[in-house]
Design a protein around this motif. Structure first.
Motif, PDB file in Angstrom:
ATOM      1  N   LYS A 214       0.821  -1.203   0.000  1.00 10.67           N
ATOM      2  CA  LYS A 214       0.000   0.000   0.000  1.00 10.67           C
ATOM      3  C   LYS A 214       0.857   1.256   0.000  1.00 10.67           C
ATOM      4  CE  LYS A 214      -3.667   2.283   2.630  1.00 10.67           C
ATOM      5  NZ  LYS A 214      -4.518   2.216   3.851  1.00 10.67           N
ATOM      6  N   ALA A 215       1.923   1.251   0.834  1.00 11.14           N
ATOM      7  CA  ALA A 215       2.823   2.408   0.863  1.00 11.14           C
ATOM      8  C   ALA A 215       3.505   2.610  -0.479  1.00 11.14           C
ATOM      9  CB  ALA A 215       3.859   2.225   1.969  1.00 11.14           C
ATOM     10  N   GLU A 216       3.878   1.524  -1.127  1.00 13.47           N
ATOM     11  CA  GLU A 216       4.515   1.625  -2.435  1.00 13.47           C
ATOM     12  C   GLU A 216       3.556   2.219  -3.464  1.00 13.47           C
ATOM     13  OE1 GLU A 216       7.646   1.296  -5.109  1.00 13.47           O
ATOM     14  OE2 GLU A 216       7.629   0.997  -2.935  1.00 13.47           O
ATOM     15  N   GLN A 217       2.298   1.797  -3.420  1.00 11.35           N
ATOM     16  CA  GLN A 217       1.329   2.353  -4.342  1.00 11.35           C
ATOM     17  C   GLN A 217       1.074   3.839  -4.072  1.00 11.35           C
ATOM     18  OE1 GLN A 217       0.027   0.902  -6.992  1.00 11.35           O
ATOM     19  NE2 GLN A 217       1.130  -1.011  -6.582  1.00 11.35           N
ATOM     20  N   GLU A 218       0.996   4.207  -2.795  1.00 10.70           N
ATOM     21  CA  GLU A 218       0.820   5.627  -2.465  1.00 10.70           C
ATOM     22  C   GLU A 218       2.021   6.450  -2.928  1.00 10.70           C
ATOM     23  OE1 GLU A 218       0.157   5.677   1.700  1.00 10.70           O
ATOM     24  OE2 GLU A 218      -1.955   5.023   1.549  1.00 10.70           O
ATOM     25  N   LYS A 219       3.219   5.871  -2.783  1.00 12.05           N
ATOM     26  CA  LYS A 219       4.421   6.572  -3.246  1.00 12.05           C
ATOM     27  C   LYS A 219       4.371   6.792  -4.760  1.00 12.05           C
ATOM     28  CE  LYS A 219       9.440   6.054  -3.408  1.00 12.05           C
ATOM     29  NZ  LYS A 219      10.602   5.178  -3.049  1.00 12.05           N
ATOM     30  N   ARG A 220       3.982   5.754  -5.479  1.00  9.36           N
ATOM     31  CA  ARG A 220       3.883   5.892  -6.928  1.00  9.36           C
ATOM     32  C   ARG A 220       2.813   6.913  -7.311  1.00  9.36           C
ATOM     33  NH1 ARG A 220       4.067  -0.448  -8.976  1.00  9.36           N
ATOM     34  NH2 ARG A 220       6.207  -0.902  -8.258  1.00  9.36           N
ATOM     35  N   ALA A 221       1.673   6.918  -6.579  1.00  5.39           N
ATOM     36  CA  ALA A 221       0.624   7.890  -6.874  1.00  5.39           C
ATOM     37  C   ALA A 221       1.110   9.315  -6.624  1.00  5.39           C
ATOM     38  CB  ALA A 221      -0.609   7.585  -6.028  1.00  5.39           C
ATOM     39  N   VAL A 223       4.210  10.411  -6.811  1.00  8.97           N
ATOM     40  CA  VAL A 223       5.155  10.753  -7.874  1.00  8.97           C
ATOM     41  C   VAL A 223       4.412  11.134  -9.137  1.00  8.97           C
ATOM     42  CG1 VAL A 223       6.965   9.838  -9.377  1.00  8.97           C
ATOM     43  CG2 VAL A 223       7.027   9.369  -6.920  1.00  8.97           C
ATOM     44  N   ILE A 224       3.400  10.322  -9.471  1.00  8.30           N
ATOM     45  CA  ILE A 224       2.616  10.614 -10.681  1.00  8.30           C
ATOM     46  C   ILE A 224       1.896  11.951 -10.540  1.00  8.30           C
ATOM     47  CG2 ILE A 224       0.665   9.832 -12.082  1.00  8.30           C
ATOM     48  CD1 ILE A 224       1.508   6.966 -11.420  1.00  8.30           C
ATOM     49  N   ARG A 225       1.351  12.229  -9.335  1.00 12.85           N
ATOM     50  CA  ARG A 225       0.660  13.490  -9.098  1.00 12.85           C
ATOM     51  C   ARG A 225       1.626  14.666  -9.223  1.00 12.85           C
ATOM     52  NH1 ARG A 225      -0.510  12.698  -4.279  1.00 12.85           N
ATOM     53  NH2 ARG A 225      -2.283  11.293  -4.706  1.00 12.85           N
ATOM     54  N   ALA A 226       2.826  14.520  -8.640  1.00 12.44           N
ATOM     55  CA  ALA A 226       3.820  15.599  -8.725  1.00 12.44           C
ATOM     56  C   ALA A 226       4.259  15.826 -10.171  1.00 12.44           C
ATOM     57  CB  ALA A 226       5.021  15.257  -7.847  1.00 12.44           C
ATOM     58  N   GLU A 227       4.444  14.741 -10.895  1.00 18.42           N
ATOM     59  CA  GLU A 227       4.819  14.884 -12.300  1.00 18.42           C
ATOM     60  C   GLU A 227       3.731  15.604 -13.088  1.00 18.42           C
ATOM     61  OE1 GLU A 227       5.602  10.952 -13.613  1.00 18.42           O
ATOM     62  OE2 GLU A 227       7.599  10.831 -12.697  1.00 18.42           O
ATOM     63  N   GLY A 228       2.450  15.271 -12.786  1.00 22.21           N
ATOM     64  CA  GLY A 228       1.344  15.954 -13.460  1.00 22.21           C
ATOM     65  C   GLY A 228       1.301  17.433 -13.132  1.00 22.21           C
ATOM     66  N   GLU A 229       1.499  17.770 -11.836  1.00 24.50           N
ATOM     67  CA  GLU A 229       1.501  19.190 -11.465  1.00 24.50           C
ATOM     68  C   GLU A 229       2.666  19.928 -12.112  1.00 24.50           C
ATOM     69  OE1 GLU A 229       1.536  19.141  -7.260  1.00 24.50           O
ATOM     70  OE2 GLU A 229      -0.580  18.546  -7.041  1.00 24.50           O
ATOM     71  N   ALA A 230       3.823  19.287 -12.160  1.00 31.74           N
ATOM     72  CA  ALA A 230       4.977  19.945 -12.803  1.00 31.74           C
ATOM     73  C   ALA A 230       4.721  20.168 -14.284  1.00 31.74           C
ATOM     74  CB  ALA A 230       6.225  19.090 -12.597  1.00 31.74           C
ATOM     75  N   GLU A 231       4.129  19.169 -14.933  1.00 31.42           N
ATOM     76  CA  GLU A 231       3.836  19.323 -16.353  1.00 31.42           C
ATOM     77  C   GLU A 231       2.799  20.413 -16.576  1.00 31.42           C
ATOM     78  OE1 GLU A 231       2.424  16.545 -20.152  1.00 31.42           O
ATOM     79  OE2 GLU A 231       2.646  15.698 -18.128  1.00 31.42           O
ATOM     80  N   ALA A 232       1.791  20.494 -15.673  1.00 30.30           N
ATOM     81  CA  ALA A 232       0.787  21.558 -15.793  1.00 30.30           C
ATOM     82  C   ALA A 232       1.415  22.928 -15.606  1.00 30.30           C
ATOM     83  CB  ALA A 232      -0.323  21.330 -14.766  1.00 30.30           C
TER      84      ALA A 232
END
Length: 291
Positions: A214-221, A223-232
């Protein structure tokens, strides 16, 4: 004189009648005695082994029905040849020195063509003399080859090995085993507690694995969220470079439209427009009367 002659005639007739009845009774009694001494019955599922006072035990057993014997010389011994259940209990040790209590259920019967030999060597209680000792010996020898946990995971294989070994040993005594099965396995208290602790540890390990996943999935989420915000943010910066402040003005107008829409639906606010191109506009808070 005539009366005396009649009485004697009647007396003679009575004596002849009583004599006939006595002879008939003696004949019936004799036949009953001879029938009881010479005839015997063998019920279904049984066989009769004949013991002869002169020749000893006769080699061939008599099947079901009524048989004839010589009184005072031959004696029939009735033996049950049907399968009979027996439970054998044994406390034995495993390969890893754990004590286990095993309950074994056996269906056994004598070999019909060997009944005379069985009666000569073992008697009529042949199963009581043979099966308990054989069962304990086979159980101890087979169980000693496996660990305690293998008795649970390999129960079918162990049961088959016990059945094959016990069948071979019983065949040397002319006994046929129709079925051999393990009915109960009772382990010692220490081993039972160890199994419970092992199960608890496995459940805890599975729970920890779930937490880590679960922690690994939250970590990946994240990272994906941060990447999306950076791209935005990168896209917004690029749009500002290309269009100037136009994008900001569009966003401001959209925000003002949302605020105006929200305020228009509020029952306690009133909008008063002013003059001079929108200067001096007011929002008044009007308290609604309580019902």
């Amino acid at each position: 004189l005539c009366c005396c002659a009649a009485e004697r005639s009647i007396r003679r007739d009575m004596e002849r009648l009583l004599s006939g009845v006595a002879r008939l009774g003696a004949g019936v009694a004799g036949l009953s005695f001879i029938g009881g001494q010479c005839l015997y019955n063998v019920e279904g599922g049984h066989r009769a082994v004949i013991f002869d006072q002169i020749r000893g035990v006769l080699p061939k057993a008599v099947s079901e029905g009524t048989g004839v014997r010589i009184p005072l010389i031959q004696t029939p011994v009735i033996i049950d040849i049907r399968s009979r259940p027996r439970e054998i209990r044994s406390v034995t040790g495993t390969k890893d020195l754990q004590m286990v209590n095993i309950y074994l259920r056996v269906l056994s019967r004598p070999r019909e063509e060997k009944l005379s030999h069985i009666y000569q060597t073992l008697g009529t209680n042949f199963d009581d003399r043979v099966l308990p000792s054989l069962g304990n010996e086979v159980l101890k020898s087979v169980v000693a080859q496996y660990n305690a946990d293998q008795l649970l995971s390999m129960r079918e294989q162990i049961s088959r090995q016990i059945r094959e070994t016990l069948t071979k040993r019983a065949a040397t005594f002319d006994l046929v085993l129709d079925d051999v099965s393990i009915t109960h396995l009772v382990f010692g208290k220490e081993f039972t507690n160890a199994i419970e602790q092992k199960q608890v540890a496995q459940q805890e390990a599975e729970r920890q694995s779930y937490v880590v996943a679960k922690a690994e999935q939250e970590k990946r989420a994240a990272v994906i969220r941060a990447e999306g915000e950076a791209e935005a943010a990168l896209l917004i910066s690029k749009a500002l470079e290309e269009s100037g402040n136009g994008l900001i003005e569009v966003r401001r107008i959209d925000a003002a439209r949302d605020v105006a829409d929200t305020l228009s639906k509020s029952r306690g606010l009133t909008y008063l427009p002013g003059s001079n191109n929108g200067a001096g506009n007011y929002l008044l808070g009007v308290n609604t009367p309580s019902s």
